[in-house]
Design a protein around this motif. Sequence first.
Motif, PDB file in Angstrom:
ATOM      1  N   PHE A   1       0.841  -1.197   0.000  1.00 22.74           N
ATOM      2  CA  PHE A   1       0.000   0.000   0.000  1.00 22.74           C
ATOM      3  C   PHE A   1       0.877   1.247   0.000  1.00 22.74           C
ATOM      4  O   PHE A   1       1.794   1.364   0.813  1.00 22.74           O
ATOM      5  N   ARG A   2       0.580   2.170  -0.886  1.00 21.77           N
ATOM      6  CA  ARG A   2       1.262   3.470  -0.915  1.00 21.77           C
ATOM      7  C   ARG A   2       0.539   4.410   0.040  1.00 21.77           C
ATOM      8  O   ARG A   2      -0.646   4.682  -0.127  1.00 21.77           O
ATOM      9  N   SER A   3       1.279   4.904   1.042  1.00 22.72           N
ATOM     10  CA  SER A   3       0.676   5.775   2.052  1.00 22.72           C
ATOM     11  C   SER A   3       1.336   7.144   2.031  1.00 22.72           C
ATOM     12  O   SER A   3       2.564   7.247   1.964  1.00 22.72           O
ATOM     13  N   SER A   4       0.522   8.189   2.092  1.00 29.47           N
ATOM     14  CA  SER A   4       1.023   9.561   1.982  1.00 29.47           C
ATOM     15  C   SER A   4       1.022  10.272   3.333  1.00 29.47           C
ATOM     16  O   SER A   4       0.153  10.030   4.182  1.00 29.47           O
ATOM     17  N   ASP A   5       1.996  11.150   3.526  1.00 29.42           N
ATOM     18  CA  ASP A   5       2.043  12.016   4.712  1.00 29.42           C
ATOM     19  C   ASP A   5       2.797  13.281   4.340  1.00 29.42           C
ATOM     20  O   ASP A   5       3.819  13.224   3.661  1.00 29.42           O
TER      21      ASP A   5
END
Length: 325
Positions: A27-31
Amino acid sequence: MKHLTTLATLLAGVAFAGAATACETTFRSSDTHPEGYPTVAAVEYMGKLLEERTDGRLCIEVYHSAQLGEEKDSIEQTQFGVIDMNRVSLGPFNNIIEETQVPSLPYIFRSVDHMHTVMDGDIGQQILDAFTPHDLIGLAFYDGGSRSFYNSQKPIKTMADLEGMKFRVMQSDLFVDMVSAVGANATPMPYGEVYSSIQTGVIDGAENNWPSYDSSGHFEVAKYYTLDQHLIVPEVLVMSKVTWDGLSAEDQAAVRQAARDSVPEMRRLWAEQEAQSEAKLEAAGVEVITDIDKTPFIEAMEPVYAKYVTSDVLKDLVARIQATE
């Protein structure tokens, strides 16, 4: 012997590459925050839990420092399924999901402990569930600390000191009205533009928590920090419904549980970071204004509540939060 060493090195490299690509789904997770920030580290911790519990089938790769875009843009990408997961402030959701306005209200929480009690319970789950119709799955709430005003011009001790000053806020009508209610001018803008805008005088300051004030470097250009603590807004971890719908019920349960189990770790990291940032910035010469009477600030928020707490759903949420011990 040299050939054996070379062979061992090659085999180790192959094994490492195999381990790195073992996950069936990543999963690509953004912050928007930088590497090492508590929210970034918490999602990485969640990823470790998920990988262990699914025997390496499910993994998370965290893209920190707004690599996948600032929050507003990354929210839209998450809704479309381009980004799988996203750790986001609640502010940008205020104009999309009305329930998120309630924990974003100024002075709605009496303390951080009060916020934890509320968001860990039925009220928090009701707000998480409100994301689903908007193509997002609410997984968990993280801490965002208490937010206070900081500026480059002068110490702020009263509302009169705020008169006419320009402050950056998140892209949320509620935040704009909150700042206007205390007599200042609100300027919505992406987080990444704040430093240069203070430096060049486009704005006088902004409002945020200790770790963000520190990690962003804003203290370098805005050395007056007024501890008015007008907001204690939790942050939210969401998953794209597109991604979620592609998972089995078993994997959905694993993702949800790993997210929940990352919350205590996030809070531990947050408390640690908050104390470190506060000590660092005071040592760096930041002037912290603590002798402030919050009563006029709280009273000034009555029009904000009147404007935003209009539906029966929101009125009920506010009443239940205020009744929570």
